[in-house]
Each structure stands twice: as C-alpha cells, then as structure tokens.
Write a protein that holds these residues in place. Structure first.
Motif, short mmCIF file in Angstrom:
data_model
loop_
_atom_site.label_atom_id
_atom_site.label_comp_id
_atom_site.label_asym_id
_atom_site.label_seq_id
_atom_site.Cartn_x
_atom_site.Cartn_y
_atom_site.Cartn_z
N VAL A 196 0.85 -1.18 0.00
CA VAL A 196 0.00 0.00 0.00
C VAL A 196 0.89 1.24 0.00
CG1 VAL A 196 -1.77 1.30 1.25
CG2 VAL A 196 -1.81 -1.21 1.28
N LEU A 197 0.58 2.17 -0.87
CA LEU A 197 1.29 3.45 -0.89
C LEU A 197 0.40 4.51 -0.27
CD1 LEU A 197 3.72 5.20 -1.82
CD2 LEU A 197 2.39 5.70 -3.88
N ILE A 198 0.92 5.22 0.72
CA ILE A 198 0.26 6.40 1.25
C ILE A 198 0.86 7.60 0.53
CG2 ILE A 198 -0.31 7.73 3.31
CD1 ILE A 198 -1.39 4.85 3.27
N LEU A 199 0.06 8.24 -0.30
CA LEU A 199 0.50 9.42 -1.05
C LEU A 199 0.02 10.64 -0.28
CD1 LEU A 199 1.77 10.66 -3.59
CD2 LEU A 199 -0.49 10.48 -4.67
N ALA A 200 0.95 11.37 0.29
CA ALA A 200 0.58 12.37 1.30
C ALA A 200 1.16 13.74 1.00
CB ALA A 200 1.06 11.91 2.67
N CYS A 201 0.55 14.72 1.65
CA CYS A 201 1.12 16.06 1.72
C CYS A 201 2.38 16.00 2.58
CB CYS A 201 0.10 17.00 2.34
SG CYS A 201 0.76 18.64 2.73
N GLY A 202 3.41 16.71 2.17
CA GLY A 202 4.66 16.72 2.92
C GLY A 202 4.49 17.22 4.34
N ALA A 203 3.43 18.00 4.61
CA ALA A 203 3.19 18.49 5.97
C ALA A 203 2.79 17.37 6.92
CB ALA A 203 2.10 19.56 5.94
N LEU A 204 2.46 16.20 6.38
CA LEU A 204 2.04 15.07 7.21
C LEU A 204 3.11 13.98 7.30
CD1 LEU A 204 -1.58 14.63 5.83
CD2 LEU A 204 -0.86 15.98 7.80
#
Length: 212
Positions: free
Chosen positions: A22-30
């Motif tokens: 699973v890839l979590i594609l996130a905002c860098g702030a998180l």
C-alpha cells in the motif's frame, strides 16, 4: 505537468511476499506523523510518498500533482491511499481521486482531521476568527506563513492579513515544549491570543488503519 522534483518515496518495508503493498500518497506536511504511525503500528507493507507541502500555497495545483503521482506509482502498488483533505481544492481533488479509483481522507483539511472532523466542524460556527497551527506549521512558521505573505519585509501588512483574527489555536500532535514555545511565539508575532489543544493524530490514525 512533471512530477514535482522534491517528491520523495521512503520505503518503510514491503510485505514479505511482495504483495499487498500500500502506498500512502501524502502532503509533505504530514510526513512525520504518517511515518510515526507506520512505525508505531508495524505496517511493514506500507510505503510513504510525499508531495511538497508548499503546494498548499497553490491549491489549484494539488489535484494535478496528486493525479500524476498516482499514475507514476500505480504499477508498483496494489493500492494507493491519498492522505490529503480537500485542502482548498473546492472538491476538485475528490473528483480526481474518484476518476483514478483511489480513496482519500474525507475531511476539509488537516486541521479538521487532526482535531476530529466532527469536533472541528462543531466548533467552526463560533471559532471563525481562529488561525490554526499544527506541529508542522509551528516548526515551519517562517517558511510557510511569514515569508510567503511578505511579513518579513513588510510587517505593516499584519493587520491586512490577520486583523480579523482574535486567537491562534495550536493543534498539537505531540507533547513537545519547544514546538509549544514556537507556536506561542507565532501568536505573539501576529498579535493574537494563544490556545493549545493536544489532538494527537486525530482521525489520521483510523484512516490509515482502514488501509492497513
């Protein structure tokens, strides 16, 4: 549009057989918070990719950047989860995720899901003069607030930007006295009252747990 050059992929470990990743594609702030949750819960089949947090200064660019990143990583993963709220995209990001067949966090922004979206929304009717910080923004206040708004060069603009705010609310993810001091100093610099609320990771943990 090319993938932002600062897009990073950090492998926390794959499933032993190479499947179920699973890839979590996130905002860098998180990034810190998600990496901490992955380690804490031993989600070895999860990886984390982050887009630059500065995209929040141009929210119209977020859906395109997320869409390109999903396509870039799709062949490598069984599932991709988008760790963004709406984040000022006026529903465009949700439409992009629907078109791509990926899920995202059902929240307007990170302030909401850190505090708990229901709790945050219940406060909004009487807290519309609050300016919010998270751990990330307390740490990066100059880079993401002061300098982009030009307040380092033109402090007289403070009233134009913040004259209608009454308090700064620090939604703290961790017990960190240094970050609390940074947040309190930010409130002082903006001429606002200061309030701290320890939220932890709020709805972010359950959202990731459902993907795990």
């Amino acid at each position: 549009m090319s993938l932002p050059s600062s897009d990073i992929l950090t492998h926390e470990g794959a499933a032993p057989d190479g499947n179920g990743r699973v890839l979590i594609l996130a905002c860098g702030a998180l990034a810190r918070e998600i990496a901490a949750l992955i380690r804490l819960n031993d989600w070895h089949h999860m990886d984390l990719a982050c887009l630059p947090a500065i995209l929040h200064n141009h929210p119209d660019r977020i859906p395109g950047a997320v869409g390109e990143a999903v396509e870039h990583h799709r062949a490598t993963y069984d599932r991709i989860f988008v760790a963004y709220g709406d984040c000022g995209t006026a529903g465009t990001l949700a439409g992009t995720c629907d078109d791509l067949g990926v899920e995202m966090i059902p929240a307007p922004h990170c302030y909401a899901f850190f505090e708990g979206t229901e709790t945050f929304q219940s406060r909004s009717a009487h807290e519309f003069t609050a300016f919010y910080l998270t751990d990330f923004l307390a740490r990066q206040f100059d880079a993401f607030v002061i300098r982009p708004l030009g307040l380092d060069r033109h402090p007289e603009l403070r009233d134009a930007y913040f004259g209608h705010y009454t308090k700064l609310v620090y939604l703290a993810q961790t017990e960190d006295p240094d970050l609390t001091d940074h947040a309190r100093e930010a409130a002082f610099r903006l001429g606002l009252d200061f309030e701290r609320r320890l939220t932890g990771y709020g709805d972010l943990g359950p959202a990731l747990a459902r993907q795990a």
